[in-house]
Design a protein around this motif. Structure first.
Motif, PDB file in Angstrom:
ATOM      1  N   PHE A   1       0.828  -1.217   0.000  1.00 23.66           N
ATOM      2  CA  PHE A   1       0.000   0.000   0.000  1.00 23.66           C
ATOM      3  C   PHE A   1       0.857   1.260   0.000  1.00 23.66           C
ATOM      4  O   PHE A   1       0.436   2.307  -0.518  1.00 23.66           O
ATOM      5  CB  PHE A   1      -0.969  -0.010   1.184  1.00 23.66           C
ATOM      6  CG  PHE A   1      -0.381   0.412   2.496  1.00 23.66           C
ATOM      7  CD1 PHE A   1       0.344  -0.481   3.268  1.00 23.66           C
ATOM      8  CD2 PHE A   1      -0.553   1.710   2.961  1.00 23.66           C
ATOM      9  CE1 PHE A   1       0.886  -0.093   4.480  1.00 23.66           C
ATOM     10  CE2 PHE A   1      -0.012   2.111   4.178  1.00 23.66           C
ATOM     11  CZ  PHE A   1       0.715   1.207   4.934  1.00 23.66           C
TER      12      PHE A   1
ATOM     13  N   HIS B   1       0.496   4.075  -3.160  1.00 26.39           N
ATOM     14  CA  HIS B   1       0.171   5.487  -2.926  1.00 26.39           C
ATOM     15  C   HIS B   1       1.364   6.406  -3.155  1.00 26.39           C
ATOM     16  O   HIS B   1       1.270   7.618  -2.906  1.00 26.39           O
ATOM     17  CB  HIS B   1      -0.357   5.663  -1.501  1.00 26.39           C
ATOM     18  CG  HIS B   1      -1.677   4.977  -1.265  1.00 26.39           C
ATOM     19  ND1 HIS B   1      -2.805   5.265  -2.003  1.00 26.39           N
ATOM     20  CD2 HIS B   1      -2.039   4.012  -0.385  1.00 26.39           C
ATOM     21  CE1 HIS B   1      -3.813   4.513  -1.582  1.00 26.39           C
ATOM     22  NE2 HIS B   1      -3.374   3.742  -0.605  1.00 26.39           N
TER      23      HIS B   1
ATOM     24  N   ALA C   1       0.539  13.344   2.222  1.00 25.77           N
ATOM     25  CA  ALA C   1       0.193  11.961   1.892  1.00 25.77           C
ATOM     26  C   ALA C   1       0.536  11.024   3.055  1.00 25.77           C
ATOM     27  O   ALA C   1      -0.199  10.075   3.324  1.00 25.77           O
ATOM     28  CB  ALA C   1       0.934  11.524   0.627  1.00 25.77           C
TER      29      ALA C   1
ATOM     30  N   ARG D   1      -2.256  11.393   5.473  1.00 26.75           N
ATOM     31  CA  ARG D   1      -3.505  10.886   4.912  1.00 26.75           C
ATOM     32  C   ARG D   1      -3.576   9.365   4.971  1.00 26.75           C
ATOM     33  O   ARG D   1      -4.639   8.805   5.279  1.00 26.75           O
ATOM     34  CB  ARG D   1      -3.636  11.363   3.457  1.00 26.75           C
ATOM     35  CG  ARG D   1      -4.940  10.960   2.796  1.00 26.75           C
ATOM     36  CD  ARG D   1      -5.211  11.798   1.561  1.00 26.75           C
ATOM     37  NE  ARG D   1      -4.172  11.713   0.546  1.00 26.75           N
ATOM     38  CZ  ARG D   1      -3.314  12.684   0.252  1.00 26.75           C
ATOM     39  NH1 ARG D   1      -3.356  13.835   0.912  1.00 26.75           N
ATOM     40  NH2 ARG D   1      -2.413  12.536  -0.704  1.00 26.75           N
ATOM     41  N   TYR D   2      -2.464   8.707   4.721  1.00 29.82           N
ATOM     42  CA  TYR D   2      -2.493   7.247   4.625  1.00 29.82           C
ATOM     43  C   TYR D   2      -2.015   6.521   5.886  1.00 29.82           C
ATOM     44  O   TYR D   2      -2.324   5.337   6.060  1.00 29.82           O
ATOM     45  CB  TYR D   2      -1.655   6.790   3.430  1.00 29.82           C
ATOM     46  CG  TYR D   2      -2.205   7.252   2.099  1.00 29.82           C
ATOM     47  CD1 TYR D   2      -3.468   6.848   1.675  1.00 29.82           C
ATOM     48  CD2 TYR D   2      -1.477   8.103   1.278  1.00 29.82           C
ATOM     49  CE1 TYR D   2      -3.988   7.280   0.461  1.00 29.82           C
ATOM     50  CE2 TYR D   2      -1.983   8.544   0.060  1.00 29.82           C
ATOM     51  CZ  TYR D   2      -3.242   8.125  -0.343  1.00 29.82           C
ATOM     52  OH  TYR D   2      -3.757   8.563  -1.544  1.00 29.82           O
TER      53      TYR D   2
END
Length: 268
Positions: free
Chosen positions: A157, A161, A210, A213-214
């Motif tokens: 993942f 991303h 990012a 966010r992840y």
């Protein structure tokens, strides 16, 4: 006698060729570690000298002279190899993956330390070693492990991303009441005995937004979260079971920063 002289000469050459790469930390290099091509490297690795069994003394002396000249020129050849290798900034994420699939972790090797002084060292062949007395072992329970980046990055993942890569220890590190490795994929947590090591790698310049966010719950990091210094690569050793809380957030105090911008191939 002529054959013996030839064998002794070739033996000296073979030893010099073998040691030239290993002594300089260059025996585990991928084609993706080079800026343009690996001509200088291939010139050392693939060089050969040979003589026919019935070669004349003059022919043997000529081959021996060529071998000695080649051995004498090794320092210059090694320097040419070093100059043709990529710097850290030359690698794309895909370069890192392709080189790792070939067995080279040169692009992410080095010493990584947390702000409290706890450090991990990543070798050019993917082995990671914690400093003596490290109080944060890997999820396998070890302070040393052999990590790999898988070839199928669709399962990662972080990679999907565009923020990093996941490195994992051997599959059989995961053990449970039912066995090990894939035997433990769907078992209850209460049946787990040990876990596979996991390390996250983040490249220089990764997007801070990012990361939040992840890697923060619902994109919201804990109170007091301080974003990491993204001007250098860093690692995070995540918890993969139990109460995680903010332990897996990419905060300034959780991550391990690369200490050396220059790749030292001899350390591998």
């Amino acid at each position: 006698m002529r054959l013996l002289i030839a064998e002794l000469s070739i033996g000296v050459f073979s030893k010099a060729r073998k040691n030239a790469l290993s002594d300089n930390g260059l025996d585990n290099i991928s084609a993706f570690d080079f800026r343009k091509d690996s001509t200088a490297y291939d010139g050392i690795k693939n060089q050969t000298f040979s003589c026919d069994g019935d070669a004349s003394a003059r022919e043997l002396r000529s081959v021996r002279s060529e071998e000695h000249s080649w051995v004498d020129g090794l320092p210059v050849a090694i320097d040419a190899v070093s100059k043709s290798l990529k710097s850290r900034d030359d690698y794309t994420m895909d370069d890192i993956v392709r080189a790792a699939v070939d067995g080279s972790y040169r692009s992410i090797s080095g010493m990584y330390c947390r702000l409290d002084g706890v450090c991990w060292f990543m070798h050019t062949y993917g082995s990671i070693i914690g400093q003596v007395g490290v109080n944060d072992p890997l999820q396998s329970g070890n302070v040393t492990d052999s990590l790999t980046i898988g070839g199928d990055k669709n399962q990662d993942f972080l990679y999907r991303h565009g923020i990093g890569l996941t490195l994992t220890g051997p599959e059989d590190e995961a053990t449970c009441m039912q066995g090990s490795g894939s035997d433990c994929d769907d078992v209850p947590r209460s049946d787990m005995l040990s876990y596979q090591a996991v390390v996250w790698y983040f490249p220089k310049g990764v997007d801070s937004d990012a990361l939040r966010r992840y890697l923060c719950l619902d994109g919201q990091c804990s109170v007091g979260f301080v974003q990491p210094d993204t001007s250098r690569p860093f690692l995070l050793v995540p918890y993969t079971h139990g109460a995680v809380g903010s332990a897996n957030e990419p905060s300034d105090w959780n991550v391990y920063y690369l200490q050396d911008e220059i790749i030292n191939d001899k350390l591998g």
